[in-house]
Motif scaffolding. Structure first.
Motif, short mmCIF file in Angstrom:
data_model
loop_
_atom_site.label_atom_id
_atom_site.label_comp_id
_atom_site.label_asym_id
_atom_site.label_seq_id
_atom_site.Cartn_x
_atom_site.Cartn_y
_atom_site.Cartn_z
N GLY A 103 -9.89 -19.26 -25.54
CA GLY A 103 -9.72 -17.89 -25.07
C GLY A 103 -9.55 -17.84 -23.57
O GLY A 103 -9.46 -18.88 -22.89
N SER A 104 -9.51 -16.62 -23.03
CA SER A 104 -9.27 -16.49 -21.59
C SER A 104 -9.77 -15.15 -21.07
O SER A 104 -10.10 -14.24 -21.85
N ILE A 105 -9.77 -15.05 -19.75
CA ILE A 105 -10.08 -13.81 -19.05
C ILE A 105 -8.95 -13.55 -18.06
O ILE A 105 -8.50 -14.47 -17.37
N VAL A 106 -8.48 -12.31 -18.01
CA VAL A 106 -7.45 -11.94 -17.03
C VAL A 106 -7.94 -10.73 -16.25
O VAL A 106 -8.22 -9.68 -16.83
N LEU A 107 -8.06 -10.89 -14.94
CA LEU A 107 -8.50 -9.82 -14.05
C LEU A 107 -7.30 -9.16 -13.38
O LEU A 107 -6.16 -9.57 -13.58
N SER A 108 -7.58 -8.14 -12.57
CA SER A 108 -6.53 -7.39 -11.89
C SER A 108 -6.74 -7.46 -10.39
O SER A 108 -7.78 -7.07 -9.87
N SER A 109 -5.74 -7.96 -9.70
CA SER A 109 -5.76 -8.07 -8.25
C SER A 109 -4.61 -7.23 -7.69
O SER A 109 -4.31 -6.16 -8.20
N GLY A 110 -3.94 -7.71 -6.65
CA GLY A 110 -2.81 -6.99 -6.08
C GLY A 110 -2.30 -7.71 -4.86
O GLY A 110 -2.99 -8.54 -4.27
N ILE A 111 -1.07 -7.39 -4.46
CA ILE A 111 -0.49 -8.11 -3.33
C ILE A 111 -1.07 -7.67 -1.99
O ILE A 111 -0.78 -8.29 -0.96
N ALA A 112 -1.93 -6.63 -1.99
CA ALA A 112 -2.58 -6.24 -0.74
C ALA A 112 -3.42 -7.38 -0.18
O ALA A 112 -3.62 -7.48 1.04
N GLY A 113 -3.93 -8.25 -1.06
CA GLY A 113 -4.71 -9.38 -0.60
C GLY A 113 -3.88 -10.44 0.07
O GLY A 113 -4.39 -11.28 0.81
N ILE A 114 -2.56 -10.43 -0.18
CA ILE A 114 -1.65 -11.40 0.41
C ILE A 114 -0.95 -10.81 1.62
O ILE A 114 -0.79 -11.46 2.65
N ARG A 115 -0.50 -9.55 1.47
CA ARG A 115 0.28 -8.90 2.52
C ARG A 115 -0.16 -7.46 2.68
O ARG A 115 0.47 -6.53 2.19
N PRO A 116 -1.29 -7.23 3.34
CA PRO A 116 -1.79 -5.87 3.50
C PRO A 116 -0.97 -5.06 4.50
O PRO A 116 -0.37 -5.60 5.42
N SER A 117 -0.97 -3.76 4.28
CA SER A 117 -0.36 -2.84 5.22
C SER A 117 -1.46 -2.13 6.00
O SER A 117 -2.65 -2.23 5.66
N SER A 118 -1.09 -1.43 7.04
CA SER A 118 -2.05 -0.67 7.81
C SER A 118 -2.72 0.37 6.92
O SER A 118 -2.06 1.06 6.14
N GLY A 119 -4.04 0.48 7.00
CA GLY A 119 -4.79 1.42 6.18
C GLY A 119 -5.22 0.86 4.84
O GLY A 119 -5.85 1.56 4.05
#
Length: 244
Positions: A131-147
């Motif tokens: 089996g497995s686990i899949v979480l949710s991240s986002g590209i903000a952790g790689i390339r954040p914008s202001s704010g």
């Protein structure tokens, strides 16, 4: 000629945050591949609407993901599963550092990170081999914008958690999906005109020429559940956003 059996057929998938957006689409696509799904949400009306839309093969439970004791009880009641998907999240907290609301910020981190960690802690003993686990991240952790300091912090924490737990929980696989801009309810607090302007401005600069849809991103969750060789990864699905 033999017909290959879909990898998710007859598998039981639990989706925390599965009553709307990407989570709901993961549930729909999983059902289409012959899986059974249990979705959890803290919103009774949204949960009811989701189950009506999903139809046969889906069941739902009310669950407050900020209640850690309730999370433990949930997995005990659900029992053995094959895959866990965590897609829960509230509206985005975007603001300059000087205007950051500490109460709302703590809630966002609680729901997106701490509750995911607690869910994993209580789920692992119920997940079958392979089996497995899949979480949710986002590209903000790689390339954040202001704010985006809070969103970037949450995504960075999830990405690091995935790598650490892939080692600690081996051979159980754990991965994450890191979407770019996707047309979901997360942008509901914006006015329609402002929202469409955002979509168009991002679509214009993306290599693929459009923003993401929930179908695009949900497919990545299914890939990570199917693939027995993907582990410790945050799979970016952003139309090439981090490249431009």
């Amino acid at each position: 000629m033999s017909t290959q059996i879909p990898a998710l057929r007859d598998k039981h998938i639990v989706i925390l945050g599965g009553s709307s957006g990407i989570g709901l689409e993961v549930a729909r696509q999983s059902l289409a591949e012959g899986a059974s799904v249990t979705i959890a949400s803290s919103n009774p009306s949204r949960l009811e609407r989701a189950l009506t839309r999903l139809g046969e093969g889906a069941c739902g439970r009310l669950l407050d993901l900020t209640d850690h004791q309730a999370i433990a009880a949930f997995f005990t009641e659900v029992g053995t599963i094959d895959h866990l998907v965590y897609s829960a999240g509230d509206r985005l907290q975007l603001s300059p550092l000087a205007e950051l609301d500490s109460v709302n910020s703590r809630h966002a981190f609680e729901l997106r990170y701490w509750s995911a960690l607690v869910a994993i802690r209580h789920a692992v003993r119920w997940i079958r081999p392979n089996g497995s686990i899949v979480l949710s991240s986002g590209i903000a952790g790689i390339r954040p914008s202001s704010g985006w300091s809070l969103a970037a912090s949450v995504c960075g924490a999830i990405d690091s958690l995935v790598r650490a737990l892939a080692v600690e929980l081996a051979p159980l696989r754990i991965n994450a999906v890191a979407p770019g801009l996707v047309r979901t309810e997360l942008w509901r607090d914006m006015g329609e005109s402002e929202r469409q302007t955002l979509y168009q401005s991002v679509a214009t600069r993306l290599p693929v020429g459009r923003i993401g849809e929930v179908e695009d991103v949900a497919a990545a969750y299914l890939f990570l559940m199917r693939s027995g060789f993907a582990n410790g990864q945050s799979l970016v699905v952003d139309g090439g956003d981090v490249l431009v």
